[in-house]
Design a protein around this motif. Structure first.
Motif, PDB file in Angstrom:
ATOM      1  N   ARG A 113      58.209   8.905 -22.283  1.00  0.00           N
ATOM      2  CA  ARG A 113      59.292   9.913 -21.691  1.00  0.00           C
ATOM      3  C   ARG A 113      60.480   9.123 -22.670  1.00  0.00           C
ATOM      4  NH1 ARG A 113      60.076  13.507 -18.138  1.00  0.00           N
ATOM      5  NH2 ARG A 113      58.281  12.364 -16.675  1.00  0.00           N
ATOM      6  N   GLN A 114      60.232   7.614 -21.986  1.00  0.00           N
ATOM      7  CA  GLN A 114      61.792   6.506 -23.002  1.00  0.00           C
ATOM      8  C   GLN A 114      61.452   6.968 -24.532  1.00  0.00           C
ATOM      9  OE1 GLN A 114      61.114   3.046 -21.944  1.00  0.00           O
ATOM     10  NE2 GLN A 114      61.761   3.522 -19.826  1.00  0.00           N
ATOM     11  N   ALA A 115      60.238   7.254 -24.906  1.00  0.00           N
ATOM     12  CA  ALA A 115      59.942   6.930 -26.487  1.00  0.00           C
ATOM     13  C   ALA A 115      60.853   8.409 -27.120  1.00  0.00           C
ATOM     14  CB  ALA A 115      58.659   6.617 -27.003  1.00  0.00           C
ATOM     15  N   LEU A 116      60.568   9.857 -26.123  1.00  0.00           N
ATOM     16  CA  LEU A 116      61.283  11.135 -26.304  1.00  0.00           C
ATOM     17  C   LEU A 116      62.162  10.937 -26.526  1.00  0.00           C
ATOM     18  CD1 LEU A 116      58.578  13.143 -25.206  1.00  0.00           C
ATOM     19  CD2 LEU A 116      58.621  12.883 -27.851  1.00  0.00           C
ATOM     20  N   ASP A 117      63.070  10.329 -25.507  1.00  0.00           N
ATOM     21  CA  ASP A 117      64.753  10.087 -24.939  1.00  0.00           C
ATOM     22  C   ASP A 117      64.517   9.403 -26.190  1.00  0.00           C
ATOM     23  OD1 ASP A 117      63.700  12.021 -23.002  1.00  0.00           O
ATOM     24  OD2 ASP A 117      64.714   9.664 -22.044  1.00  0.00           O
ATOM     25  N   ALA A 118      64.598   8.753 -26.671  1.00  0.00           N
ATOM     26  CA  ALA A 118      64.965   7.788 -27.682  1.00  0.00           C
ATOM     27  C   ALA A 118      64.806   8.202 -28.950  1.00  0.00           C
ATOM     28  CB  ALA A 118      64.231   6.444 -28.345  1.00  0.00           C
ATOM     29  N   VAL A 119      63.935   9.350 -29.558  1.00  0.00           N
ATOM     30  CA  VAL A 119      63.723   9.988 -30.746  1.00  0.00           C
ATOM     31  C   VAL A 119      65.060  11.587 -30.727  1.00  0.00           C
ATOM     32  CG1 VAL A 119      61.892  11.749 -31.841  1.00  0.00           C
ATOM     33  CG2 VAL A 119      61.210   9.078 -30.762  1.00  0.00           C
ATOM     34  N   ILE A 120      64.760  11.654 -29.307  1.00  0.00           N
ATOM     35  CA  ILE A 120      65.849  13.123 -28.820  1.00  0.00           C
ATOM     36  C   ILE A 120      66.871  12.988 -29.292  1.00  0.00           C
ATOM     37  CG2 ILE A 120      66.506  14.247 -27.243  1.00  0.00           C
ATOM     38  CD1 ILE A 120      63.778  15.274 -26.836  1.00  0.00           C
ATOM     39  N   GLY A 121      67.794  11.135 -28.459  1.00  0.00           N
ATOM     40  CA  GLY A 121      68.621  10.925 -28.917  1.00  0.00           C
ATOM     41  C   GLY A 121      69.181  10.499 -30.189  1.00  0.00           C
ATOM     42  N   GLU A 122      67.936  10.283 -31.046  1.00  0.00           N
ATOM     43  CA  GLU A 122      68.221  10.185 -32.154  1.00  0.00           C
ATOM     44  C   GLU A 122      68.688  11.294 -33.301  1.00  0.00           C
ATOM     45  OE1 GLU A 122      65.096   7.765 -34.022  1.00  0.00           O
ATOM     46  OE2 GLU A 122      66.108   5.505 -32.813  1.00  0.00           O
ATOM     47  N   GLY A 179      48.851   3.375 -13.893  1.00  0.00           N
ATOM     48  CA  GLY A 179      48.663   2.922 -15.099  1.00  0.00           C
ATOM     49  C   GLY A 179      49.335   4.164 -16.001  1.00  0.00           C
ATOM     50  N   TYR A 180      49.044   5.534 -15.464  1.00  0.00           N
ATOM     51  CA  TYR A 180      49.097   6.869 -15.868  1.00  0.00           C
ATOM     52  C   TYR A 180      50.691   7.113 -15.609  1.00  0.00           C
ATOM     53  CZ  TYR A 180      49.759  11.856 -16.296  1.00  0.00           C
ATOM     54  OH  TYR A 180      51.028  13.589 -16.199  1.00  0.00           O
ATOM     55  N   ALA A 181      51.647   6.595 -14.558  1.00  0.00           N
ATOM     56  CA  ALA A 181      52.780   6.115 -14.329  1.00  0.00           C
ATOM     57  C   ALA A 181      53.429   5.759 -15.590  1.00  0.00           C
ATOM     58  CB  ALA A 181      53.100   6.215 -12.870  1.00  0.00           C
ATOM     59  N   ALA A 182      52.989   4.701 -16.258  1.00  0.00           N
ATOM     60  CA  ALA A 182      53.733   3.893 -16.760  1.00  0.00           C
ATOM     61  C   ALA A 182      53.013   4.220 -17.886  1.00  0.00           C
ATOM     62  CB  ALA A 182      52.761   1.996 -16.390  1.00  0.00           C
ATOM     63  N   ALA A 183      52.528   4.775 -18.798  1.00  0.00           N
ATOM     64  CA  ALA A 183      52.044   5.720 -19.327  1.00  0.00           C
ATOM     65  C   ALA A 183      53.104   6.665 -19.751  1.00  0.00           C
ATOM     66  CB  ALA A 183      50.813   6.119 -20.241  1.00  0.00           C
ATOM     67  N   ASP A 184      53.427   7.469 -19.156  1.00  0.00           N
ATOM     68  CA  ASP A 184      53.768   8.614 -18.782  1.00  0.00           C
ATOM     69  C   ASP A 184      55.221   8.220 -19.121  1.00  0.00           C
ATOM     70  OD1 ASP A 184      54.865  11.237 -18.671  1.00  0.00           O
ATOM     71  OD2 ASP A 184      55.381  11.189 -16.133  1.00  0.00           O
ATOM     72  N   SER A 185      55.931   6.940 -18.467  1.00  0.00           N
ATOM     73  CA  SER A 185      57.275   6.340 -18.554  1.00  0.00           C
ATOM     74  C   SER A 185      57.730   5.967 -19.932  1.00  0.00           C
ATOM     75  CB  SER A 185      58.028   5.578 -17.557  1.00  0.00           C
ATOM     76  OG  SER A 185      58.595   4.931 -17.589  1.00  0.00           O
ATOM     77  N   GLU A 186      56.782   5.659 -20.746  1.00  0.00           N
ATOM     78  CA  GLU A 186      56.944   4.850 -21.359  1.00  0.00           C
ATOM     79  C   GLU A 186      56.766   6.248 -23.118  1.00  0.00           C
ATOM     80  OE1 GLU A 186      53.482   1.752 -22.783  1.00  0.00           O
ATOM     81  OE2 GLU A 186      54.095   1.102 -21.030  1.00  0.00           O
TER      82      GLU A 186
END
Length: 110
Positions: free
Chosen positions: A99-108, A90-97
């Motif tokens: 990270r993806q959200a942050l990457d999306a924000v940083i990419g914007e 669960g921790y790994a899944a949440a961490d991945s989500e």
């Protein structure tokens, strides 16, 4: 208010490893405890025969025997290990989500 305990992924992995080691030790103890059915040296007097039966029962017979208690303890440790394992997943899944959200924000960013 609910209270939660949080562990980082490394701590959960270490806890799983400790549980695995405990399970190995409990398996060995169970193997040895099953030999408690073959105890001797009490003699032939009636009191010795009763003593022998009592010790033998404490080793391998009934819900309060050494063997049964070791099985129960092992079951608890298996549940603990599974809890840490599920928590780690669960921790790994949440961490991945996250990270993806942050990457999306940083990419914007412009």
């Amino acid at each position: 208010m609910s209270k939660s305990m949080y562990l980082n992924a490394d701590a959960m992995t270490k806890c799983q490893n400790v549980c695995d080691g405990m399970i190995d030790q409990l398996d060995l103890a169970l193997e040895r405890a099953r030999d408690l059915t073959d105890i001797s040296g009490f003699g032939d007097f009636p009191s010795a025969v009763e003593l022998h039966a009592g010790f033998q029962a404490k080793g391998t017979v009934g819900h309060a025997s050494v063997v049964e208690r070791l099985k129960q303890y092992r079951s608890v440790v298996v549940h603990m290990r599974d809890t840490f394992s599920n928590g780690g997943a669960g921790y790994a899944a949440a961490d991945s989500e996250i990270r993806q959200a942050l990457d999306a924000v940083i990419g914007e960013r412009p």
